[in-house]
Design a protein around this motif. Structure first.
Motif, PDB file in Angstrom:
ATOM      1  N   ARG A  18       0.836  -1.199   0.000  1.00 53.23           N
ATOM      2  CA  ARG A  18       0.000   0.000   0.000  1.00 53.23           C
ATOM      3  C   ARG A  18       0.871   1.251   0.000  1.00 53.23           C
ATOM      4  N   GLU A  19       0.600   2.124  -0.956  1.00 54.47           N
ATOM      5  CA  GLU A  19       1.265   3.424  -0.969  1.00 54.47           C
ATOM      6  C   GLU A  19       0.424   4.366  -0.116  1.00 54.47           C
ATOM      7  N   ALA A  20       0.974   4.731   1.035  1.00 57.40           N
ATOM      8  CA  ALA A  20       0.258   5.598   1.966  1.00 57.40           C
ATOM      9  C   ALA A  20       1.240   6.111   3.005  1.00 57.40           C
ATOM     10  N   GLU A  21       0.875   7.226   3.598  1.00 54.16           N
ATOM     11  CA  GLU A  21       1.648   7.724   4.727  1.00 54.16           C
ATOM     12  C   GLU A  21       0.901   7.343   5.996  1.00 54.16           C
ATOM     13  N   ALA A  22       1.512   6.460   6.755  1.00 50.15           N
ATOM     14  CA  ALA A  22       0.883   5.968   7.978  1.00 50.15           C
ATOM     15  C   ALA A  22       0.588   7.136   8.925  1.00 50.15           C
ATOM     16  N   PRO A  23      -0.531   7.067   9.632  1.00 50.55           N
ATOM     17  CA  PRO A  23      -1.353   5.891   9.861  1.00 50.55           C
ATOM     18  C   PRO A  23      -2.393   5.611   8.774  1.00 50.55           C
TER      19      PRO A  23
END
Length: 185
Positions: free
Chosen positions: A85-90
């Motif tokens: 998954r391309e995402a900036e946590a959270p």
């Protein structure tokens, strides 16, 4: 089990193999676990986990690094169902994880909050900067997660004038957490 192959570079060092060994051991991954790698970078931890856990979710905010994770996964054998998954946590973190590795310090407090809210059982965060290590220890403790802190120094031998000398890697702080730990590590 064969060594992890990392032929593709993410222009950021992977978690070194010796540190990965301790990290994976502390996570105590099981075949029915859903493991989350926050900040997958090269995919080194993702690959190690995919050889032990049944499901793995790798989160990476930088598309080029996520592509490196994907390529390095393709160079290795594992049995897990792996989701990238391309995402900036959270953002992008699943709600059903059993174990989690936090490989970077960006937004780590929000990541820990998510882990507490969703009932993650085991969390390990590796840190190389002293100030961030102190902040991480406090954050784990404040959330009743802290069970152990390790400071690891790995030195690798090399030949020097016909004898063996050692080159030190930077120390790494391994912050280990368990749900409801309440420890005084």
């Amino acid at each position: 089990m064969p060594r992890v192959a990392l032929p593709h570079d993410a222009k950021a060092g992977p978690t070194k193999s010796e540190i990965r060994a301790v990290t994976i051991r502390k996570l105590d991954l099981r075949p029915d676990d859903h493991f989350v790698d926050v900040g997958s970078c090269t995919g080194a931890v993702t690959i190690e986990a995919a050889r032990r856990a049944g499901r793995v979710t790798a989160i990476e905010r930088k598309p080029d690094r996520l592509d490196v994770t994907r390529k390095n996964l393709g160079e290795n054998e594992y049995d897990a169902e792996v989701s990238l998954r391309e995402a900036e946590a959270p953002t992008g973190l699943p709600d059903d994880a059993d174990a989690m590795f936090v490989g970077g310090s960006r937004n780590f407090e929000a990541v820990l909050d998510h882990a507490v809210e969703t009932g993650v059982d085991r969390i390990v965060m590796n840190v190389s900067r002293v100030e961030v290590a102190g902040d991480a220890i406090d954050a784990f403790r404040d959330r009743d997660l802290l069970s152990e802190v390790l400071q690891m120094q790995v030195n690798h031998g090399y030949e020097l004038a016909g004898a063996t000398s050692f080159r030190a890697d930077n120390p790494v702080y391994v912050v280990v957490g368990e749900r409801g730990a309440g420890g005084d590590a």
